[in-house]
Design an enzyme around this catalytic site. Structure first.
Site, short mmCIF file in Angstrom:
data_model
loop_
_atom_site.label_atom_id
_atom_site.label_comp_id
_atom_site.label_asym_id
_atom_site.label_seq_id
_atom_site.Cartn_x
_atom_site.Cartn_y
_atom_site.Cartn_z
NE ARG A 28 -5.46 15.11 19.26
CZ ARG A 28 -5.79 14.32 20.31
NH1 ARG A 28 -6.26 14.95 21.36
NH2 ARG A 28 -5.38 12.95 20.56
CG PHE B 189 -9.50 25.02 28.39
CD1 PHE B 189 -9.39 25.47 29.62
CD2 PHE B 189 -10.32 25.61 27.41
CE1 PHE B 189 -10.21 26.23 29.93
CE2 PHE B 189 -11.37 26.23 27.87
CZ PHE B 189 -11.32 26.73 29.31
CG ASP C 186 -3.00 24.85 29.64
OD1 ASP C 186 -3.98 23.74 29.03
OD2 ASP C 186 -2.52 24.50 30.56
CB ALA D 238 -9.17 29.71 28.65
CG ASP E 103 -10.83 19.42 24.37
OD1 ASP E 103 -11.90 19.06 24.73
OD2 ASP E 103 -9.68 18.69 24.36
CB CYS F 61 -14.72 15.53 28.28
SG CYS F 61 -13.80 16.54 29.39
#
Length: 418
Positions: free
Chosen positions: A237, A252, A273, A301, A321, A361
């Site tokens: 960030r 997101f 979002d 999105a 992300d 992730c």
């Protein structure tokens, strides 16, 4: 903790006839207070990986969940491990030295070492991870700090048996005012443990203000994502926040952690979002930071970015992300399509000279697969992109080279060349 008697470490005796070797091939023997592992399990430990699977345990200790001594079938000592009788991961080694005693002093010293590694973070943030499981030599233990409160996750039966000891050590080492157990992940099901959220010490508020490199936002230890917030993207960030300019887009966005950093440099930020309640928190966070240039946009999105491309919109700074699209290995094919699609849409919206930070992730999506996906998206975009940076996990989420399960986060900073 007393050391088990080495005399119990021999091969199991059969009560049904036949040799011990033939008995071991047909049924895992149980007995004694030492876990005996086969050659494959021993090799795994010697190569630095702490896990031994059920199929590699030749003799299961006749003990409840906790810490047990581990030996190879030839009697060679392999140290100490957390023992989970019901788990597929039967053993998680915590100490290679067989002469150590796993008592409260051991837990105190090991936790102190992990916490000391995070000392450099204090200057810039009041929320970060104190213990990252296997990455800190404490398999299945997560400890996150939110101000004066700690949130822990004890994700194996062997570890759960030491809850009281761990809590006492954390109190002494951190001076925290409260410790909350977020023992609600599905991993506890596989250990035969209940899923629960439980206060272990003191008081932990429902909401904690996080200060991160000058940005303030709220974490929810009792019911927020993960242990209350997404701490692993902290440095990313900051990275994209310093480069932000012009019109920016946070896909997101969730509670707007990236958007808040973008807004300090960009002229305008769209935070997209699908969740209305999450975007309400974006409003609150923007006000908390005195920012008036963040526009929450509710919608999927994928659909929003396609619509904006048709309208001819462009952005100078974009963050992609998404949540973990591949939560299992079987979901990889669909996840690859999803990651490629959303990154392709972002690339189409990026203005010439603009920068895109994108991340995954998903543990099951390797770094190689991640960059293959980006390469395909770039090819389909018909544009040229320069790779400005490759990112991984921050200091407080150590990824061990020989323990791939400790790593999951990967990211890339791209610049649109035309």
């Amino acid at each position: 903790m007393n050391r088990p008697d080495r005399r119990s470490s021999g091969r199991p005796r059969s009560s049904r006839g036949g040799s011990p070797d033939s008995r071991a091939r047909t049924e895992v023997a149980v007995g004694g207070d030492v876990a005996v592992v086969n050659r494959k399990g021993a090799q795994r430990l010697r190569r630095g990986h702490p896990w031994v699977f059920r199929s590699d345990v030749e003799r299961r200790p006749a003990l409840p969940a906790g810490v047990v001594r581990v030996e190879e079938s030839n009697g060679a000592p392999l140290g100490w491990a957390l023992w989970s009788p019901q788990s597929e991961i039967s053993l998680r080694r915590i100490e290679a030295n067989p002469d150590r005693t796993i008592d409260e002093a051991w837990w105190h010293d090991t936790l102190r070492t992990a916490i000391a590694r995070r000392a450099p973070l204090d200057a810039e943030a009041n929320a970060y991870r104190l213990v990252h499981g296997e990455g800190d030599g404490l398999p299945s233990l997560v400890v996150d700090k939110y101000g004066d409160s700690l949130v822990v996750q004890l994700l194996s039966a062997g570890l759960d048996a030491y809850t009281e000891v761990i809590v006492r050590c954390l109190q002494e080492l951190t001076g925290c005012t409260g410790i909350l157990a977020r023992n609600d992940p599905a991993a506890r099901d596989r250990e035969g443990l209940p899923r629960e959220v439980k206060l272990l010490y003191g008081d932990v508020p429902k909401v904690v203000e996080v200060l991160e490199h000058g940005v303030r936002y709220l974490a929810a230890p009792w019911d927020g994502q993960k242990t209350g917030a997404f701490l692993d993207q902290r440095e990313n960030r900051v990275l994209i926040g310093r480069l932000a300019r012009g019109r920016a887009l946070d896909c997101f966005a969730y509670h707007g952690s990236f958007a808040l950093h973008l807004a300090r440099q960009a002229d305008h930020v769209c935070a997209v979002d699908v969740s209305g309640p999450a975007l309400a928190r974006v409003h609150e966070h923007a006000a908390r930071n005195g920012l008036t240039n963040i526009e929450p946009v509710e919608g999927d999105a994928f659909d929003v970015l396609r619509a904006w491309h048709r309208e001819g919109r462009q952005f100078d700074t974009i963050v992609v992300d998404p949540p973990a699209f591949a939560k299992t290995r079987g979901a990889l094919d669909g996840a690859m399509r999803g990651y490629k699609d959303i990154n392709l849409q972002a690339m189409k919206l990026l203005a010439p000279g603009g920068v895109l930070f994108t991340a995954s992730c998903s543990f099951h999506l390797s770094r190689g697969m991640f960059f293959d996906m980006l390469s395909e998206a770039v090819a389909d975009s018909g544009r040229r992109f320069a790779l400005r940076a490759i990112t991984g996990q921050p200091l407080d989420h150590p990824e061990l080279i020989n323990v791939p399960e400790t790593g999951y986060l990967k990211g890339a900073l791209l610049e649109a060349m035309h």
